[in-house]
Design an enzyme around this catalytic site. Structure first.
Site, PDB file in Angstrom:
ATOM      1  N   ASP A  66      37.197  44.386 -23.258  1.00  0.00           N
ATOM      2  CA  ASP A  66      36.325  43.722 -22.290  1.00  0.00           C
ATOM      3  C   ASP A  66      37.114  43.309 -21.036  1.00  0.00           C
ATOM      4  O   ASP A  66      36.804  43.729 -19.905  1.00  0.00           O
ATOM      5  CB  ASP A  66      35.694  42.500 -22.978  1.00  0.00           C
ATOM      6  CG  ASP A  66      34.698  41.777 -22.094  1.00  0.00           C
ATOM      7  OD1 ASP A  66      34.420  42.249 -20.973  1.00  0.00           O
ATOM      8  OD2 ASP A  66      34.189  40.725 -22.529  1.00  0.00           O
ATOM      9  N   ARG A 124      28.321  47.727  -6.735  1.00  0.00           N
ATOM     10  CA  ARG A 124      28.162  46.519  -7.551  1.00  0.00           C
ATOM     11  C   ARG A 124      28.248  46.784  -9.045  1.00  0.00           C
ATOM     12  O   ARG A 124      28.000  45.897  -9.857  1.00  0.00           O
ATOM     13  CB  ARG A 124      26.822  45.820  -7.235  1.00  0.00           C
ATOM     14  CG  ARG A 124      26.670  45.464  -5.756  1.00  0.00           C
ATOM     15  CD  ARG A 124      25.568  44.457  -5.517  1.00  0.00           C
ATOM     16  NE  ARG A 124      25.937  43.140  -6.021  1.00  0.00           N
ATOM     17  CZ  ARG A 124      26.702  42.265  -5.356  1.00  0.00           C
ATOM     18  NH1 ARG A 124      27.169  42.549  -4.165  1.00  0.00           N
ATOM     19  NH2 ARG A 124      26.996  41.104  -5.889  1.00  0.00           N
ATOM     20  N   LYS A 125      28.549  48.001  -9.420  1.00  0.00           N
ATOM     21  CA  LYS A 125      28.585  48.338 -10.846  1.00  0.00           C
ATOM     22  C   LYS A 125      29.674  49.375 -11.106  1.00  0.00           C
ATOM     23  O   LYS A 125      29.743  50.392 -10.418  1.00  0.00           O
ATOM     24  CB  LYS A 125      27.219  48.894 -11.276  1.00  0.00           C
ATOM     25  CG  LYS A 125      27.144  49.347 -12.721  1.00  0.00           C
ATOM     26  CD  LYS A 125      25.789  49.992 -12.996  1.00  0.00           C
ATOM     27  CE  LYS A 125      25.793  50.762 -14.294  1.00  0.00           C
ATOM     28  NZ  LYS A 125      24.578  51.586 -14.464  1.00  0.00           N
TER      29      LYS A 125
END
Lengths: 161, 161
Positions: A66, A124-125
């Site tokens: 993560d 944004r991703k």
């Protein structure tokens, strides 16, 4: 490897993450670096990061993938914009989704190597794919969908806790 | 809730998991209970379980969903066999895959409620879906594919570390 880790460029108020914040004294303080088109993080689990005796806790593996994933997303975004990670405005990413496949038990007591690469990048991703290996054998694979941190969570709006 | 958590039935040598082992003094020691067809785990994060200040670390959320999921898989398997969790042979599950969708930032400083239910159950594989809520608002959803622990990891083959 580069001299300075991705996480060491994070603004102070975004450096308290339990997984990757350099200012969280209780946390994992992972460090990620570019190695060509891949990013790499070497992590030494604590003896108590146990799943069953002798093997690494899966939640730690998920955490490493993560934080290394969101760090890679940030670094890749700066790279795509052709500017250094300490330039303004800061680009910080949070996790929209995390997927981990545990392929085999991960032995405890040896360094873990997490490698990641960008699968998809937009403003944004960023989608990052990662693998976690021990001595060259892949023990887990993961995918992180990272999105730009919403404005209301950005550090000029919130002091450290 | 029941008197005894799923995790308190685990055999001693399988109770060192950093997420859910009652014998891991450094770990989260989560506790899961049946509430009808759902299982529930209430967890109080530490003040340092930070993502950005004021919000819970996503790796912790993944860890809670993971361990509550495998615990639910074990409990559901005993239930399906119509026998108590302390009967022989023990049924322990490990995670084959974990998926978490982070729907909104999870506030720090309040208890987290993880609820799970069985989506699919077979002899050696259980799929569990879970949600993590704060004050009734769902902050994350997850799915755990849990598989029966391989023989060579079972506790009669390995002592505690």
């Amino acid at each position: 490897m580069a001299d300075k880790a991705f996480q060491d460029y994070y603004p102070e108020n975004m450096s308290y993450c339990y997984g990757c914040g350099r200012l969280n004294i209780h946390g994992h303080q992972i460090k990620s670096f570019w190695r060509g088109e891949e990013s790499v993080c070497i992590f030494h689990p604590e003896p108590y990061h146990i799943a069953v005796p002798g093997y690494v806790y899966g939640g730690l593996i998920a955490s490493l993938i993560d934080c290394h994933g969101t760090g890679t997303a940030a670094a890749a975004s700066f790279r795509a914009q052709g500017r250094p990670m300490d330039s303004e405005p800061p680009l910080r990413f949070v996790t929209a989704s995390l997927h981990v496949d545990y392929l085999r038990p991960t032995p405890l007591g040896v360094p873990l190597e997490v490698r990641a690469r960008v699968k998809e990048i937009k403003d944004r991703k960023v989608v990052v794919v990662a693998s976690l290996s021990v001595k060259g054998e892949v023990c887990a694979r993961g995918e992180v969908v990272a999105v730009r941190m919403p404005e209301h969570l950005m550090p000029d709006k919130l002091g450290p806790k």
